[in-house]
Design a protein around this motif. Structure first.
Motif, PDB file in Angstrom:
ATOM      1  N   MET A  62       0.837  -1.202   0.000  1.00  0.00           N
ATOM      2  CA  MET A  62       0.000   0.000   0.000  1.00  0.00           C
ATOM      3  C   MET A  62       0.874   1.255   0.000  1.00  0.00           C
ATOM      4  N   SER A  63       0.512   2.231  -0.805  1.00  0.00           N
ATOM      5  CA  SER A  63       1.295   3.455  -0.938  1.00  0.00           C
ATOM      6  C   SER A  63       1.159   4.321   0.319  1.00  0.00           C
ATOM      7  N   PRO A  64       2.133   5.226   0.553  1.00  0.00           N
ATOM      8  CA  PRO A  64       2.011   6.146   1.701  1.00  0.00           C
ATOM      9  C   PRO A  64       0.706   6.935   1.672  1.00  0.00           C
ATOM     10  N   LEU A  65       0.222   7.267   0.472  1.00  0.00           N
ATOM     11  CA  LEU A  65      -1.018   8.015   0.349  1.00  0.00           C
ATOM     12  C   LEU A  65      -2.208   7.192   0.837  1.00  0.00           C
ATOM     13  N   ASP A  66      -2.232   5.899   0.456  1.00  0.00           N
ATOM     14  CA  ASP A  66      -3.313   5.011   0.896  1.00  0.00           C
ATOM     15  C   ASP A  66      -3.268   4.818   2.411  1.00  0.00           C
ATOM     16  N   ARG A  67      -2.057   4.679   2.939  1.00  0.00           N
ATOM     17  CA  ARG A  67      -1.923   4.512   4.387  1.00  0.00           C
ATOM     18  C   ARG A  67      -2.450   5.745   5.130  1.00  0.00           C
ATOM     19  N   THR A  68      -2.108   6.908   4.605  1.00  0.00           N
ATOM     20  CA  THR A  68      -2.566   8.153   5.231  1.00  0.00           C
ATOM     21  C   THR A  68      -4.078   8.268   5.170  1.00  0.00           C
ATOM     22  N   ASP A  69      -4.657   7.959   4.018  1.00  0.00           N
ATOM     23  CA  ASP A  69      -6.117   8.026   3.882  1.00  0.00           C
ATOM     24  C   ASP A  69      -6.807   7.088   4.864  1.00  0.00           C
ATOM     25  N   ASN A  70      -6.276   5.888   5.031  1.00  0.00           N
ATOM     26  CA  ASN A  70      -6.859   4.937   5.982  1.00  0.00           C
ATOM     27  C   ASN A  70      -6.832   5.477   7.406  1.00  0.00           C
ATOM     28  N   ALA A  71      -5.689   6.063   7.796  1.00  0.00           N
ATOM     29  CA  ALA A  71      -5.561   6.593   9.155  1.00  0.00           C
ATOM     30  C   ALA A  71      -6.499   7.776   9.375  1.00  0.00           C
ATOM     31  N   LEU A  72      -6.563   8.671   8.390  1.00  0.00           N
ATOM     32  CA  LEU A  72      -7.443   9.840   8.516  1.00  0.00           C
ATOM     33  C   LEU A  72      -8.902   9.419   8.619  1.00  0.00           C
ATOM     34  N   ASP A  73      -9.309   8.468   7.791  1.00  0.00           N
ATOM     35  CA  ASP A  73     -10.690   8.008   7.788  1.00  0.00           C
ATOM     36  C   ASP A  73     -11.064   7.356   9.117  1.00  0.00           C
ATOM     37  N   ARG A  98      -9.249  18.841   6.361  1.00  0.00           N
ATOM     38  CA  ARG A  98      -8.330  19.595   5.514  1.00  0.00           C
ATOM     39  C   ARG A  98      -7.172  18.713   5.037  1.00  0.00           C
ATOM     40  N   ALA A  99      -6.736  17.807   5.905  1.00  0.00           N
ATOM     41  CA  ALA A  99      -5.676  16.876   5.504  1.00  0.00           C
ATOM     42  C   ALA A  99      -6.166  15.943   4.396  1.00  0.00           C
ATOM     43  N   MET A 100      -7.432  15.523   4.472  1.00  0.00           N
ATOM     44  CA  MET A 100      -7.988  14.664   3.425  1.00  0.00           C
ATOM     45  C   MET A 100      -8.088  15.414   2.095  1.00  0.00           C
ATOM     46  N   GLU A 101      -8.384  16.711   2.169  1.00  0.00           N
ATOM     47  CA  GLU A 101      -8.406  17.514   0.941  1.00  0.00           C
ATOM     48  C   GLU A 101      -7.024  17.540   0.294  1.00  0.00           C
ATOM     49  N   ARG A 102      -5.984  17.627   1.120  1.00  0.00           N
ATOM     50  CA  ARG A 102      -4.623  17.663   0.581  1.00  0.00           C
ATOM     51  C   ARG A 102      -4.252  16.339  -0.080  1.00  0.00           C
ATOM     52  N   THR A 103      -4.620  15.229   0.563  1.00  0.00           N
ATOM     53  CA  THR A 103      -4.299  13.940  -0.047  1.00  0.00           C
ATOM     54  C   THR A 103      -5.078  13.744  -1.346  1.00  0.00           C
ATOM     55  N   ALA A 104      -6.293  14.286  -1.396  1.00  0.00           N
ATOM     56  CA  ALA A 104      -7.080  14.196  -2.631  1.00  0.00           C
ATOM     57  C   ALA A 104      -6.402  14.977  -3.757  1.00  0.00           C
ATOM     58  N   LYS A 105      -5.848  16.152  -3.443  1.00  0.00           N
ATOM     59  CA  LYS A 105      -5.131  16.935  -4.457  1.00  0.00           C
ATOM     60  C   LYS A 105      -3.902  16.179  -4.949  1.00  0.00           C
ATOM     61  N   GLY A 113      -2.863  14.625 -13.251  1.00  0.00           N
ATOM     62  CA  GLY A 113      -3.104  16.051 -13.150  1.00  0.00           C
ATOM     63  C   GLY A 113      -1.827  16.839 -13.397  1.00  0.00           C
ATOM     64  N   ASN A 114      -1.936  18.145 -13.372  1.00  0.00           N
ATOM     65  CA  ASN A 114      -0.740  18.973 -13.555  1.00  0.00           C
ATOM     66  C   ASN A 114      -0.389  19.659 -12.249  1.00  0.00           C
ATOM     67  N   LEU A 115       0.692  20.450 -12.287  1.00  0.00           N
ATOM     68  CA  LEU A 115       1.178  21.077 -11.067  1.00  0.00           C
ATOM     69  C   LEU A 115       0.150  22.004 -10.433  1.00  0.00           C
ATOM     70  N   ARG A 116      -0.781  22.533 -11.234  1.00  0.00           N
ATOM     71  CA  ARG A 116      -1.791  23.424 -10.688  1.00  0.00           C
ATOM     72  C   ARG A 116      -2.639  22.730  -9.635  1.00  0.00           C
ATOM     73  N   HIS A 117      -2.781  21.407  -9.779  1.00  0.00           N
ATOM     74  CA  HIS A 117      -3.584  20.667  -8.807  1.00  0.00           C
ATOM     75  C   HIS A 117      -2.904  20.601  -7.446  1.00  0.00           C
ATOM     76  N   LEU A 118      -1.595  20.829  -7.415  1.00  0.00           N
ATOM     77  CA  LEU A 118      -0.891  20.847  -6.139  1.00  0.00           C
ATOM     78  C   LEU A 118      -0.786  22.252  -5.570  1.00  0.00           C
ATOM     79  N   SER A 119      -1.139  23.234  -6.331  1.00  0.00           N
ATOM     80  CA  SER A 119      -1.051  24.625  -5.878  1.00  0.00           C
ATOM     81  C   SER A 119      -2.386  25.043  -5.285  1.00  0.00           C
ATOM     82  N   GLU A 120      -2.478  24.956  -3.988  1.00  0.00           N
ATOM     83  CA  GLU A 120      -3.748  25.255  -3.319  1.00  0.00           C
ATOM     84  C   GLU A 120      -4.175  26.690  -3.562  1.00  0.00           C
ATOM     85  N   GLY A 121      -3.203  27.630  -3.568  1.00  0.00           N
ATOM     86  CA  GLY A 121      -3.547  29.026  -3.749  1.00  0.00           C
ATOM     87  C   GLY A 121      -4.150  29.299  -5.110  1.00  0.00           C
TER      88      GLY A 121
END
Length: 588
Positions: A62-73, A98-105, A113-121
């Motif tokens: 499981m990827s670090p992203l999946d692990r994080t999503d599991n813990a947050l959920d 808010r952390a889940m929003e970041r992992t979704a991005k 996606g492109n770099l814009r998807h990582l630019s929250e601003g």
């Protein structure tokens, strides 16, 4: 107790039995860096069983992203089902979502996606502008907002509302009397009716975002509009911007400025020059609000308008007696000092005042609730130096998860423990130890413990389970002598420090060395740490032959958090320039 990933069964509506859910618990511990053998020993399961779970469930795949999503959920579900939630729970829910929003991005970016998807601003500004075009500002909306302000505010808040036409408003106020809540409402109405930008500045971006949460809630509850984006962009193109002290990009903006907790901002003069430039046009207004800190702070001559007073050979009266209820000085600036007692007289019913006085040390109460400035001219730890230790931990400490079962994963920490000489109070601090990525000691937790020595030792045992503890330093001059043997039962290397003049001198010198080099960091919200260190002053012993240190303000246990931090810092050897003769020091 096997409640690393579950809450106590009696506190949730649909409890998860930690015994029957060992499989998920084992997976969580493994992802936190525990070995399979350590997991086996902790949950009381057979090694082949845990190894089989690891293989069949693909723990390593499981990827670090999946692990994080599991813990947050998992944690979010626990909090959602809590029947009686407090402010701490709602804050954690907000942080987790808010952390889940970041992992979704991040997931969106990784899936093409492109770099814009990582630019929250950038992403938020584009979305906010699009959302703003879907509705229009009407007179009915602004009337509803205005009516809500007038109907729901206390008399002292309506007094601030009446002073809104003054170009400069400077408010010294008690903690938690609804100042940020009120000015957030005022600013939203101002932006909607005038089209002027509203800029919110604070000691940290997280604190500035408190304004945002109040604004979003106000718009939703009053006019049914969901305000989104950062900044929030209204249909009339007015922007609501939420910035911290490191927001150098703010130089290109202009609008009304609200500066929160300005008496706690390091290098205030430099920062205020930047803020003043944003509102330099005569149409824009400046609003400053804060609990008081120290008269030596750079904001104090700004509050008293010292430069103007000298130029005009006048002295402005900024006493509480004069500023109680609001006052316009000869410099045309509106000022008010609103203590908790003033707020109570003007209709504030948010507190149990007697209980609050019992819970808070006298000098802290006078400072944060009665609006009395402190004088640190005789302190061993001047406020100007301590302000250099402040940071925005939520933004800067990327390795810290305060709500996780192991907040620093497996990184080493040091603990300081300072029980009172008499009674059952104790100060406890947990500091992350320096490493290559973060070369400072970082204050992760601080506690005021009450209860028997056995109860306090059991709480210390829980900290040892949550953190990778390398050192526990305990004051054994009083009740600590009883606590130390209990702690040694589960942490044999715990060190007892018996206070002698030399011992205190060594600890203070070590702390001064660390603080002056800005090697101690704690969050902007931990203002009581500054007050605790600032209370430590140099004294002569009764014999007059030796120097010692003690807290000189009211409240015998006031400096306990400072001393607890000093105990924790003793994990690190002294540098050459802080060494003294150790012949009279006593350690157990």
């Amino acid at each position: 107790m096997l409640a690393l990933m579950t809450l106590h069964a009696s506190s949730i509506a649909a409890p998860i039995d930690p015994i029957t859910d060992k499989r998920r618990l084992a997976r969580s511990l493994y992802w936190q860096g525990w070995s399979v053998m350590a997991v086996v020993e902790y949950i009381g399961e057979k090694y082949p069983t845990v190894a089989s779970w690891k293989r069949r469930d693909g723990w390593d795949e499981m990827s670090p992203l999946d692990r994080t999503d599991n813990a947050l959920d998992a944690r979010l579900q626990q909090l959602i089902y809590l029947p009686n939630k407090g402010n701490t729970h709602y804050k954690e829910i907000d942080a987790l979502t808010r952390a889940m929003e970041r992992t979704a991005k991040t997931r969106k970016f990784l899936n093409g996606g492109n770099l814009r998807h990582l630019s929250e601003g950038v992403d938020n500004r584009i979305k906010a502008a699009a959302d703003a075009k879907q509705w229009d500002i009407t007179d009915e909306m602004t009337d509803k907002l205005r009516e809500a302000i007038q109907d729901e505010c206390a008399p002292y808040q309506l007094r601030w509302w009446a002073a809104r036409e003054h170009r400069y408003r400077l408010l010294i106020k008690s903690r938690q009397i609804g100042a940020t809540w009120f000015f957030a409402r005022e600013a939203l109405l101002e932006a909607m009716t005038t089209g002027k930008n509203q800029i919110f500045l604070s000691a940290s971006k997280a604190q500035a975002h408190i304004f945002k949460r109040y604004i979003v809630a106000f718009a939703k509850s009053t006019i049914g509009i969901d305000l989104k984006g950062d900044p929030i962009v209204l249909p009339n193109e007015a922007q609501l911007m939420f910035l911290g002290t490191n927001s150098r990009t703010a130089q290109g903006h202009n609008g009304d400025v609200y500066m929160d907790e300005f008496f706690w901002i390091p290098k205030f003069k430099l920062f205020n020059d930047l803020a003043g430039a944003m509102a330099s046009h005569k149409q824009f207004k400046h609003t400053y609000l804060s609990t008081p800190s120290f008269i030596q702070h750079e904001a104090y001559p700004f509050f008293t308008n010292e430069k103007w007073a000298k130029k005009n050979k006048l002295e402005l009266d900024v006493s509480h007696a004069t500023l109680r209820g609001g006052h316009v000085g000869q410099d045309k600036r509106w000022r008010e000092i609103c203590s908790i007692d003033d707020a109570r007289e003007d209709g504030c019913d948010l507190f149990d005042f007697e209980e609050l006085r019992d819970e808070v040390d006298d000098d802290v109460f006078e400072n944060l609730y009665l609006c009395k400035f402190m004088d640190d001219s005789r302190s061993e730890f001047p406020v100007a130096t301590l302000l250099g230790c402040l940071c925005d931990s939520w933004e800067e400490w990327t390795d810290f998860s305060p709500f996780a079962s192991r907040p620093f994963s497996n990184k080493p920490v040091t603990i300081g423990y300072d029980p009172a000489l008499t009674g059952d109070n104790a100060g406890v601090t947990i500091l992350a130890m320096p490493d290559k990525e973060f070369p400072e000691f970082r204050l992760a937790e601080k506690h005021k413990w009450h209860g028997t020595v056995t109860e306090q030792a059991n709480r210390m045992r829980e900290l040892v389970r949550r953190y990778n503890v390398q050192h526990i330093g305990i004051d054994v001059s009083g009740l600590g002598a009883t606590v130390l043997p209990l702690v040694k039962e589960f942490f044999p290397s715990a060190v007892g420090y018996r206070y002698t003049p030399d011992m205190k001198y060594q600890m203070v010198l070590k702390a001064k060395d660390v603080i002056e080099k800005k090697r101690l960091k704690f969050d902007h919200r931990d203002k009581d740490v500054i007050s605790a260190f600032n209370s430590v002053q140099r004294r002569l012993t009764a014999s007059g032959n030796q120097v010692t240190f003690e807290a000189t303000r009211k409240g015998n246990d006031h400096a306990d958090i400072a001393w607890a931090i000093m105990h924790a810092l003793m994990v690190e050897p002294m540098s050459e320039n802080t060494q003294i003769n150790k012949g009279h020091m006593e350690m157990l």
